[in-house]
Write a protein that holds these residues in place. Sequence first.
Motif, PDB file in Angstrom:
ATOM      1  N   VAL A   1       3.780 -20.339 -13.927  1.00 21.97           N
ATOM      2  CA  VAL A   1       2.457 -20.439 -13.001  1.00 21.97           C
ATOM      3  C   VAL A   1       1.960 -21.929 -13.925  1.00 21.97           C
ATOM      4  O   VAL A   1       0.727 -22.279 -13.998  1.00 21.97           O
ATOM      5  CB  VAL A   1       1.693 -19.607 -13.346  1.00 21.97           C
ATOM      6  CG1 VAL A   1       2.035 -18.434 -13.019  1.00 21.97           C
ATOM      7  CG2 VAL A   1       1.448 -18.941 -14.448  1.00 21.97           C
ATOM      8  N   VAL A   2       2.704 -22.470 -15.044  1.00 19.20           N
ATOM      9  CA  VAL A   2       1.444 -23.335 -16.073  1.00 19.20           C
ATOM     10  C   VAL A   2       1.835 -25.389 -15.351  1.00 19.20           C
ATOM     11  O   VAL A   2       3.163 -25.645 -15.249  1.00 19.20           O
ATOM     12  CB  VAL A   2       2.414 -23.022 -17.637  1.00 19.20           C
ATOM     13  CG1 VAL A   2       1.834 -24.289 -18.383  1.00 19.20           C
ATOM     14  CG2 VAL A   2       1.471 -21.825 -18.024  1.00 19.20           C
ATOM     15  N   GLU A   3       0.542 -25.466 -15.310  1.00 14.99           N
ATOM     16  CA  GLU A   3       0.785 -27.283 -14.759  1.00 14.99           C
ATOM     17  C   GLU A   3       1.801 -27.718 -13.767  1.00 14.99           C
ATOM     18  O   GLU A   3       2.486 -28.284 -13.738  1.00 14.99           O
ATOM     19  CB  GLU A   3       1.471 -28.278 -16.213  1.00 14.99           C
ATOM     20  CG  GLU A   3       1.117 -28.040 -17.743  1.00 14.99           C
ATOM     21  CD  GLU A   3       1.472 -28.503 -18.942  1.00 14.99           C
ATOM     22  OE1 GLU A   3       1.175 -29.905 -18.877  1.00 14.99           O
ATOM     23  OE2 GLU A   3       3.146 -28.567 -18.845  1.00 14.99           O
ATOM     24  N   LEU A   4       1.692 -26.765 -12.936  1.00 20.88           N
ATOM     25  CA  LEU A   4       2.092 -27.078 -11.515  1.00 20.88           C
ATOM     26  C   LEU A   4       2.439 -27.732 -10.668  1.00 20.88           C
ATOM     27  O   LEU A   4       2.652 -28.699  -9.907  1.00 20.88           O
ATOM     28  CB  LEU A   4       2.084 -25.365 -10.561  1.00 20.88           C
ATOM     29  CG  LEU A   4       2.904 -25.730  -8.910  1.00 20.88           C
ATOM     30  CD1 LEU A   4       4.508 -25.388  -9.582  1.00 20.88           C
ATOM     31  CD2 LEU A   4       2.800 -24.309  -8.666  1.00 20.88           C
TER      32      LEU A   4
ATOM     33  N   GLY B   1      14.860 -24.492 -15.785  1.00 18.63           N
ATOM     34  CA  GLY B   1      13.502 -25.000 -15.552  1.00 18.63           C
ATOM     35  C   GLY B   1      13.096 -24.951 -14.168  1.00 18.63           C
ATOM     36  O   GLY B   1      13.380 -25.076 -13.498  1.00 18.63           O
ATOM     37  N   THR B   2      11.781 -25.023 -14.557  1.00 17.46           N
ATOM     38  CA  THR B   2      10.526 -24.572 -13.757  1.00 17.46           C
ATOM     39  C   THR B   2      10.072 -26.269 -13.095  1.00 17.46           C
ATOM     40  O   THR B   2       9.859 -26.143 -11.768  1.00 17.46           O
ATOM     41  CB  THR B   2       8.988 -23.994 -13.413  1.00 17.46           C
ATOM     42  OG1 THR B   2       8.680 -24.153 -15.138  1.00 17.46           O
ATOM     43  CG2 THR B   2       9.364 -22.259 -14.309  1.00 17.46           C
TER      44      THR B   2
ATOM     45  N   SER C   1       1.541 -39.490 -11.510  1.00 14.23           N
ATOM     46  CA  SER C   1      -0.237 -39.113 -11.400  1.00 14.23           C
ATOM     47  C   SER C   1      -0.463 -38.231 -10.661  1.00 14.23           C
ATOM     48  O   SER C   1      -0.196 -37.853  -8.605  1.00 14.23           O
ATOM     49  CB  SER C   1      -1.005 -40.563 -10.616  1.00 14.23           C
ATOM     50  OG  SER C   1      -2.345 -40.185 -10.294  1.00 14.23           O
ATOM     51  N   VAL C   2      -0.522 -37.117 -11.536  1.00 17.92           N
ATOM     52  CA  VAL C   2      -1.449 -35.609 -10.541  1.00 17.92           C
ATOM     53  C   VAL C   2      -2.301 -36.067  -9.953  1.00 17.92           C
ATOM     54  O   VAL C   2      -2.648 -35.351  -8.618  1.00 17.92           O
ATOM     55  CB  VAL C   2      -1.729 -34.439 -11.805  1.00 17.92           C
ATOM     56  CG1 VAL C   2      -1.614 -33.355 -10.750  1.00 17.92           C
ATOM     57  CG2 VAL C   2      -0.524 -34.260 -12.765  1.00 17.92           C
TER      58      VAL C   2
END
Length: 273
Positions: free
Chosen positions: A87-90, A115-116, A268-269
């Motif tokens: 749930v982190v930095e998805l 890894g996710t 780039s998010v």
Amino acid sequence: MSSEEDTTISGAAPMIPDQRRELMLRQLRKHQVLSVHQLMEMFDCSHMTVRRDIALLEQSGRAYSVTGGVRIASQVHSEPSHQSKAVVELPHKQAMARLAAGLLHPEMTVYLDAGTSTLEIVPHIIALSGMTVVTNDFGVVNALAEATHVDVIHTGGMLDHPNRSCVGGLAAATLRHLATDVAFMSTSSWDLQRGTTTPSALKVEVKQAAMEAASRCVLLTTSSKYGTFGMYKVAGLEQFDTIISDEGLAQAAAESIRAHGVELLLASVEKNR
């Protein structure tokens, strides 16, 4: 005035630049993160001097620049569980996976490290024909369970319960009998000086075997992990053909990595939402 200013702190006698940087490190160990302005006031020196000191500390792997300041290099003693990482930095991981997809084409054999971040590449693999996936990650296997057109090989080995993956000699032995086109590798910590590291000795052999089996090695990792390190080294950054991270990576770090001849792609998010 000399190229680097002699400075004082709390009324102390003037000091040479090396002494100032050692005192900066002492303050960073105490506070973890300090702004450029705070350091200017602490050492009664200019913005340029502080920035120069930060750059030198970064070159030695002892501290790392952040927006408006610097933070101490920190050691990772354990890795978070698969559930907490998921749930982190998805959005960052999804954006990086889109860049990774540009390295894929039909009829490839791909290794996905546990890894996710690497898990987010799975939908892009499913969209292609003739793909084979090798992995030590049960999350990847589960995500591909219904994709009957994708051949899947799990390494087996000792179960790492929190991370839902296999580690150790048996997993590494499987990989030594295989050859892959590309290995997408994950890491819990990385920097230019130490490379990729882990607090888990059992992961090292598996990761190294996966890299040795691949024609191309790609590191997939978020910028938030840069400047941290574990006890055990896996690989130097120069051993990767490509590093995919996000635009949160400090400019100084990005420039140093590219100066060492490593291809660095930054997702780039904002543009990928």
